[in-house]
Design an enzyme around this catalytic site. Structure first.
Site, short mmCIF file in Angstrom:
data_model
loop_
_atom_site.label_atom_id
_atom_site.label_comp_id
_atom_site.label_asym_id
_atom_site.label_seq_id
_atom_site.Cartn_x
_atom_site.Cartn_y
_atom_site.Cartn_z
N THR A 1 -6.86 -11.86 6.54
CA THR A 1 -5.45 -12.02 6.93
C THR A 1 -4.74 -10.72 6.59
O THR A 1 -4.69 -10.31 5.43
CB THR A 1 -4.80 -13.19 6.19
N LYS B 1 -2.29 -16.54 12.44
CA LYS B 1 -2.61 -16.89 11.05
C LYS B 1 -1.37 -16.87 10.18
O LYS B 1 -1.20 -17.73 9.29
CB LYS B 1 -3.65 -15.92 10.49
N LYS C 1 0.27 -12.40 -0.95
CA LYS C 1 0.13 -11.29 0.01
C LYS C 1 0.46 -11.74 1.42
O LYS C 1 1.22 -11.09 2.14
CB LYS C 1 -1.29 -10.74 -0.08
#
Length: 315
Positions: A109, A183, A251
């Site tokens: 990701t 995502k 993150k």
């Protein structure tokens, strides 16, 4: 490689490279080895690849070396900076070693803009790239039932789908970067769902409900969710082992918030979830799983699910 022709990808004609053997990557790579593919692996700490080597994988000492032996290279690492290093480094990166016609599939990701940059660099090297992050956690990785969000050229996605099918179900989302955007939207949804799951447990506990019974009761109604199925009992059992690290979720949500700023979007649920997860990091809990969010809410309310229900007395 078969991907450069009309011949279907198979263990007989396609060699695979795999970079990253963490919680997700190790299980995912093992499916390809068990399917009969010749697989070469690289990770910064070789000992973390020992279980794959014992299954028959070969070792490479750099992404460049791995790529030179592979038709298709997968990467699933921690952060965008890691992606940039293992793929774009001019001497040790994947694209410095991948042969013409090779395919790179980054499943980390990461930033959509980085996916676009990698796609351009791959094209310049007469190669192809897909951004193909996944959802489904450690359980989905073990079972080969991940959702795979693919961005890049549709024809390339179609050619490598026989490989990806060993890992889960492929959804083609559009051009370069679109897999990452999908995502990130997935993470936005998960973040608020996890807040709701944990807040519901806190509320039910304070009300004196049996929490196991409570989860069973709501799981088949409108409150049911994949997050509840995967993490409800883990939370009750105080099992905070990472299927997906808090550090990595922070993150991801940070990338989401930066993209929101670029788009002019206000997503207050996302911002709240990010703050709660940052509080876990501040308490040194970044290596726990995302279900550890309940710890932040317990601290806010000065209660513990372990003891609260037992302290409620019938009036």
């Amino acid at each position: 490689m078969a991907a450069a022709s009309s011949e279907p990808v198979s263990p007989a004609n396609t060699t695979v490279g795999w970079i990253g053997t963490g919680v997700m990557g190790q299980s995912m790579c093992s499916h390809l080895i068990k399917a009969g593919y010749t697989v070469t692996v690289f990770t910064r700490t070789k000992s973390k690849a020992e279980s794959l080597l014992s299954l028959g994988a070969h070792w490479a000492d750099s992404p460049n070396s791995l790529a030179s032996k592979s038709d298709v290279v997968f990467s699933i690492v921690g952060y965008p900076s890691d992606v940039r290093h293992v793929i774009l480094h001019p001497t040790s990166g994947v694209l410095s070693g991948l042969r013409s016609g090779g395919v790179l599939i980054d499943m980390t990701t990461s930033d959509p803009s980085l996916a676009v940059e990698i796609h351009s660099a791959a094209t310049a090297a007469s190669c192809s790239s897909l951004d193909a992050p996944v959802s489904g956690g450690d359980r989905g990785a073990r079972l080969g039932s991940l959702s795979i969000f693919a961005g890049g050229d549709e024809a390339v996605t179609t050619r490598v789908t026989p490989l990806l099918n060993h890992l889960g179900r492929v959804y083609y989302m559009g051009g370069p970067g679109k897999g990452q955007f999908c995502k990130l939207a997935n993470q936005v949804t998960i973040a608020s769902t996890m807040v709701g799951l944990c807040e519901g447990l806190i509320y039910a506990s304070k009300a004196g409900l049996d929490l196991t019974n409570y989860l069973s009761a709501i799981s088949t109604g409108a409150a049911g969710s994949k997050s509840l199925d995967l993490y409800g009992n883990r939370i009750l059992n105080r099992d905070f082992e990472a299927g997906f690290y808090v550090n990595h979720f922070v993150k991801d949500l940070g990338i989401c918030l930066r993209e929101c700023q670029n788009m002019g979007l206000a997503l207050p649920g996302l911002a709240l979830a990010q703050q709660l997860y940052l509080s876990l990091k501040a308490h040194g809990e970044g290596d726990l799983g995302t279900q550890a969010l309940v710890l932040a809410l317990e601290r806010l309310n000065n209660i513990s699910l372990k003891t609260e229900s037992s302290n409620i007395k019938e009036e």
